[in-house]
Design a protein around this motif. Structure first.
Motif, short mmCIF file in Angstrom:
data_model
loop_
_atom_site.label_atom_id
_atom_site.label_comp_id
_atom_site.label_asym_id
_atom_site.label_seq_id
_atom_site.Cartn_x
_atom_site.Cartn_y
_atom_site.Cartn_z
N ASP A 7 0.83 -1.20 0.00
CA ASP A 7 0.00 0.00 0.00
C ASP A 7 0.87 1.25 0.00
O ASP A 7 2.04 1.23 0.39
CB ASP A 7 -0.90 0.05 1.24
N THR A 8 0.26 2.37 -0.40
CA THR A 8 0.92 3.67 -0.37
C THR A 8 0.55 4.38 0.93
O THR A 8 -0.61 4.33 1.36
CB THR A 8 0.47 4.52 -1.58
N ILE A 9 1.52 5.04 1.52
CA ILE A 9 1.27 5.83 2.73
C ILE A 9 0.24 6.91 2.39
O ILE A 9 0.40 7.63 1.39
CB ILE A 9 2.57 6.48 3.24
N PRO A 10 -0.82 7.05 3.19
CA PRO A 10 -1.83 8.07 2.91
C PRO A 10 -1.25 9.49 2.95
O PRO A 10 -0.35 9.78 3.75
CB PRO A 10 -2.86 7.90 4.03
N SER A 11 -1.76 10.35 2.10
CA SER A 11 -1.33 11.74 2.04
C SER A 11 -2.15 12.55 3.05
O SER A 11 -3.36 12.72 2.89
CB SER A 11 -1.55 12.28 0.63
N THR A 26 3.65 17.39 5.75
CA THR A 26 2.85 16.40 5.04
C THR A 26 3.55 15.05 5.06
O THR A 26 4.78 14.98 5.08
CB THR A 26 2.59 16.81 3.57
N THR A 27 2.75 14.02 5.03
CA THR A 27 3.33 12.68 4.94
C THR A 27 4.03 12.51 3.60
O THR A 27 5.02 11.77 3.52
CB THR A 27 2.25 11.61 5.15
N ASP A 28 3.57 13.21 2.57
CA ASP A 28 4.25 13.16 1.28
C ASP A 28 5.70 13.63 1.43
O ASP A 28 6.63 13.00 0.91
CB ASP A 28 3.53 14.02 0.24
N GLU A 29 5.91 14.73 2.16
CA GLU A 29 7.25 15.26 2.40
C GLU A 29 8.11 14.26 3.17
O GLU A 29 9.29 14.10 2.89
CB GLU A 29 7.20 16.54 3.23
N LEU A 30 7.52 13.63 4.16
CA LEU A 30 8.27 12.74 5.04
C LEU A 30 8.69 11.44 4.37
O LEU A 30 9.71 10.86 4.72
CB LEU A 30 7.45 12.42 6.29
N PHE A 31 7.89 10.96 3.42
CA PHE A 31 8.12 9.64 2.85
C PHE A 31 8.67 9.63 1.43
O PHE A 31 9.26 8.65 1.01
CB PHE A 31 6.83 8.81 2.90
N LYS A 32 8.46 10.71 0.67
CA LYS A 32 8.84 10.71 -0.74
C LYS A 32 10.35 10.55 -0.93
O LYS A 32 11.14 11.28 -0.35
CB LYS A 32 8.38 12.00 -1.41
N GLY A 33 10.70 9.56 -1.75
CA GLY A 33 12.09 9.37 -2.12
C GLY A 33 12.99 8.88 -1.01
O GLY A 33 14.21 8.96 -1.13
N GLN A 34 12.41 8.39 0.08
CA GLN A 34 13.21 7.97 1.22
C GLN A 34 12.76 6.61 1.74
O GLN A 34 11.63 6.20 1.52
CB GLN A 34 13.07 8.98 2.36
N LYS A 35 13.66 5.96 2.44
CA LYS A 35 13.32 4.75 3.18
C LYS A 35 13.06 5.21 4.62
O LYS A 35 13.95 5.79 5.26
CB LYS A 35 14.46 3.75 3.13
N LEU A 130 6.25 0.24 10.83
CA LEU A 130 6.27 -0.14 9.42
C LEU A 130 7.49 0.47 8.76
O LEU A 130 8.11 1.39 9.27
CB LEU A 130 4.97 0.27 8.71
N VAL A 131 7.81 -0.11 7.62
CA VAL A 131 8.90 0.41 6.78
C VAL A 131 8.28 0.77 5.45
O VAL A 131 7.45 0.01 4.91
CB VAL A 131 10.01 -0.65 6.58
N ALA A 132 8.64 1.92 4.93
CA ALA A 132 8.15 2.36 3.62
C ALA A 132 9.32 2.87 2.80
O ALA A 132 10.21 3.55 3.33
CB ALA A 132 7.10 3.45 3.77
N GLU A 133 9.30 2.53 1.52
CA GLU A 133 10.31 3.02 0.59
C GLU A 133 9.60 3.84 -0.48
O GLU A 133 8.73 3.33 -1.17
CB GLU A 133 11.08 1.85 -0.03
N ASP A 134 9.97 5.13 -0.54
CA ASP A 134 9.34 6.08 -1.45
C ASP A 134 7.81 6.03 -1.33
O ASP A 134 7.08 6.05 -2.31
CB ASP A 134 9.78 5.82 -2.90
N GLY A 135 7.34 5.94 -0.09
CA GLY A 135 5.91 5.97 0.18
C GLY A 135 5.18 4.65 0.04
O GLY A 135 3.98 4.58 0.30
N LYS A 136 5.86 3.58 -0.36
CA LYS A 136 5.25 2.25 -0.48
C LYS A 136 5.66 1.41 0.72
O LYS A 136 6.85 1.28 1.03
CB LYS A 136 5.71 1.53 -1.76
N VAL A 137 4.68 0.79 1.36
CA VAL A 137 4.93 -0.01 2.55
C VAL A 137 5.58 -1.34 2.15
O VAL A 137 5.07 -2.05 1.29
CB VAL A 137 3.62 -0.26 3.32
N THR A 138 6.70 -1.64 2.81
CA THR A 138 7.42 -2.90 2.55
C THR A 138 7.37 -3.86 3.74
O THR A 138 7.70 -5.03 3.60
CB THR A 138 8.89 -2.63 2.17
N HIS A 139 6.99 -3.34 4.90
CA HIS A 139 6.92 -4.18 6.12
C HIS A 139 5.93 -3.53 7.07
O HIS A 139 5.97 -2.31 7.26
CB HIS A 139 8.30 -4.27 6.77
N VAL A 140 5.07 -4.32 7.69
CA VAL A 140 4.14 -3.84 8.72
C VAL A 140 4.15 -4.82 9.88
O VAL A 140 4.05 -6.04 9.66
CB VAL A 140 2.69 -3.71 8.21
#
Length: 160
Positions: A7-11, A26-35, A130-140
């Motif tokens: 899933d994508t992290i909600p905006s 914004t969550t977009d700022e916090l997660f975009k392009g980052q692990k 959870l872990v997210a890479e560029d806003g996509k969840v990889t582990h919960v």
């Protein structure tokens, strides 16, 4: 339904207290392009959260970065003033970004709220990480009620 792997992290836009006053974040700022490792505590200044959960991530911040994590974020359904005071009390510094979710907007969007009314807490966030890479969840990892096992810094380090 709660957020799942893939899933994508909600905006969502939240308020964050900085040295320059209240700012939008914004969550977009916090997660975009980052692990990002995101962990949630039921409340700042509560026993397990203050004695184990937050300190574990503060102490493990460098080890997480060594595994490719760009940012560690702690979310709690508390206001920005409480979160800042908790960070000051816990000597968090820059190790963990404390994200206040005073209205449970983000936690609700993740599908991970809990009813703490029986303890006088109202709506709160479940304990999870959870872990997210560029806003996509990889582990919960969501804790069972009253537990602190799968969302600890050690458990997340092992999962990376």
């Amino acid at each position: 339904m709660s957020i799942q792997v893939g899933d994508t992290i909600p905006s969502v836009t939240l308020k964050h207290l900085t040295a320059n006053g209240m700012q939008d974040v914004t969550t977009d700022e916090l997660f975009k392009g980052q692990k990002v490792v995101l962990f949630s505590v039921p409340g700042a200044f509560t026993p397990t959260c203050s004695a184990k959960h937050l300190p574990g991530f503060v102490q493990s911040a460098e080890a997480l970065k060594a595994k490719g994590v760009d940012r560690v974020v702690c979310v709690a359904v508390n206001d920005p003033f409480v979160m800042r005071a908790w960070g000051d009390k816990g000597n968090v510094g820059d190790a963990v970004f404390l994200l206040p979710d005073g209205n449970a907007t983000f936690t609700s969007a993740l599908g991970l709220t809990m009813d703490g009314s029986a303890h006088g807490l109202g709506t709160r966030g479940q304990r999870f990480a959870l872990v997210a890479e560029d806003g996509k969840v990889t582990h919960v990892a969501v804790e069972a009620p009253g537990k602190f096992e799968v969302s600890s810094a050690e458990a997340i380090l092992a999962a990376l």
